[in-house]
Design an enzyme around this catalytic site. Structure first.
Site, PDB file in Angstrom:
ATOM      1  N   ASN A   1     -20.928 -46.164  62.651  1.00 48.16           N
ATOM      2  CA  ASN A   1     -20.796 -47.504  63.207  1.00 48.16           C
ATOM      3  C   ASN A   1     -19.393 -48.045  62.969  1.00 48.16           C
ATOM      4  O   ASN A   1     -18.775 -47.806  61.929  1.00 48.16           O
ATOM      5  CB  ASN A   1     -21.876 -48.466  62.698  1.00 48.16           C
ATOM      6  CG  ASN A   1     -22.064 -48.476  61.205  1.00 48.16           C
ATOM      7  OD1 ASN A   1     -21.896 -47.462  60.537  1.00 48.16           O
ATOM      8  ND2 ASN A   1     -22.428 -49.621  60.668  1.00 48.16           N
TER       9      ASN A   1
ATOM     10  N   GLU B   1     -24.919 -44.289  66.770  1.00 45.14           N
ATOM     11  CA  GLU B   1     -25.536 -43.438  67.788  1.00 45.14           C
ATOM     12  C   GLU B   1     -24.749 -43.485  69.088  1.00 45.14           C
ATOM     13  O   GLU B   1     -24.542 -42.476  69.756  1.00 45.14           O
ATOM     14  CB  GLU B   1     -26.975 -43.900  68.071  1.00 45.14           C
ATOM     15  CG  GLU B   1     -27.924 -43.796  66.901  1.00 45.14           C
ATOM     16  CD  GLU B   1     -27.957 -45.031  66.021  1.00 45.14           C
ATOM     17  OE1 GLU B   1     -26.912 -45.702  65.862  1.00 45.14           O
ATOM     18  OE2 GLU B   1     -29.029 -45.318  65.468  1.00 45.14           O
TER      19      GLU B   1
HETATM   20  N1  THU Z   1     -26.339 -49.941  63.327  1.00 43.42           N
HETATM   21  C1  THU Z   1     -26.175 -48.667  63.792  1.00 43.42           C
HETATM   22  O1  THU Z   1     -25.099 -48.065  63.659  1.00 43.42           O
HETATM   23  N2  THU Z   1     -27.230 -48.074  64.389  1.00 43.42           N
HETATM   24  C2  THU Z   1     -28.449 -48.648  64.570  1.00 43.42           C
HETATM   25  O2  THU Z   1     -29.311 -48.064  65.222  1.00 43.42           O
HETATM   26  C3  THU Z   1     -28.728 -49.954  63.973  1.00 43.42           C
HETATM   27  C4  THU Z   1     -27.574 -50.687  63.439  1.00 43.42           C
HETATM   28  C5  THU Z   1     -25.185 -50.605  62.715  1.00 43.42           C
HETATM   29  C6  THU Z   1     -24.637 -51.752  63.532  1.00 43.42           C
HETATM   30  C7  THU Z   1     -23.954 -52.585  62.446  1.00 43.42           C
HETATM   31  O3  THU Z   1     -22.655 -52.070  62.243  1.00 43.42           O
HETATM   32  C8  THU Z   1     -24.780 -52.325  61.207  1.00 43.42           C
HETATM   33  O4  THU Z   1     -25.541 -51.147  61.466  1.00 43.42           O
HETATM   34  C9  THU Z   1     -25.732 -53.455  60.848  1.00 43.42           C
HETATM   35  O5  THU Z   1     -26.545 -53.805  61.900  1.00 43.42           O
END
Ligand code: THU
Length: 149
Positions: free
Chosen positions: A51, A64
């Site tokens: 992320n 993802e």
């Molecule tokens: N996040 C992801 O990378 N994938 C997910 O499926 C859910 C949330 C990240 C987005 C943000 O940077 C952090 O997790 C908190 O929501």
């Protein structure tokens, strides 16, 4: 459901290991919640993502989507066989399997429809149990896709 990573097939253990490595490089200075993703392509290549957050919060992107958009941009005709996901907070240890968010399910579904072959998804916390979904369709019933357009 697998009790631990050691119960997974060796190829998926390797994929999950790549997802853990990617999680450790996440850029999440606002949520302190790190997510790592690793995609296994039919060619054997593994593509990872994590992320990427932003001071303007909605401009950030989930692990993802970083992974699959990167894979799709480099290999436009690719087939994704499986995806491994791991997520955890810097503030507390997370041993609960954490599934992909709804927006990521929708994006993953697009690629599953495009390649006309299911994408297996394995997801976990930082440690502990691993959940397997045989297809994005199992995580996103009543999928909206291009057939409605
Ligand atoms: N996040 C992801 O990378 N994938 C997910 O499926 C859910 C949330 C990240 C987005 C943000 O940077 C952090 O997790 C908190 O929501």
């Amino acid at each position: 459901m697998f009790e631990s990573v050691s119960e997974l097939p060796i190829s998926i253990q390797k994929l999950m290991n790549k997802a853990h490595q990617a999680r450790k490089k996440a850029y999440a200075p606002y949520s302190f919640f790190n997510v790592g993703a690793a995609l296994q392509l039919e060619t054997g290549e593994i593509i990872t993502g994590n992320n990427q957050e932003n001071a303007a919060y909605p401009s950030g992107l989930c692990a993802e989507r970083v992974a699959i958009f990167h894979a799709g941009s480099v290999h436009p005709t690719m087939t994704v066989i499986s995806m491994a996901l791991t997520a955890g907070s810097v503030k507390k240890e997370n041993t609960t399997p954490i599934p992909p968010c709804g927006a990521c399910r929708q994006v993953l579904a697009e690629y599953e429809v495009k390649q006309d072959q299911p994408i297996e998804i394995y997801f976990m916390g930082e440690s502990g149990k691993v959940v397997k979904s045989k297809s994005v369709k199992d995580l996103l019933p009543l999928i909206f896709d291009s057939s409605y357009l």
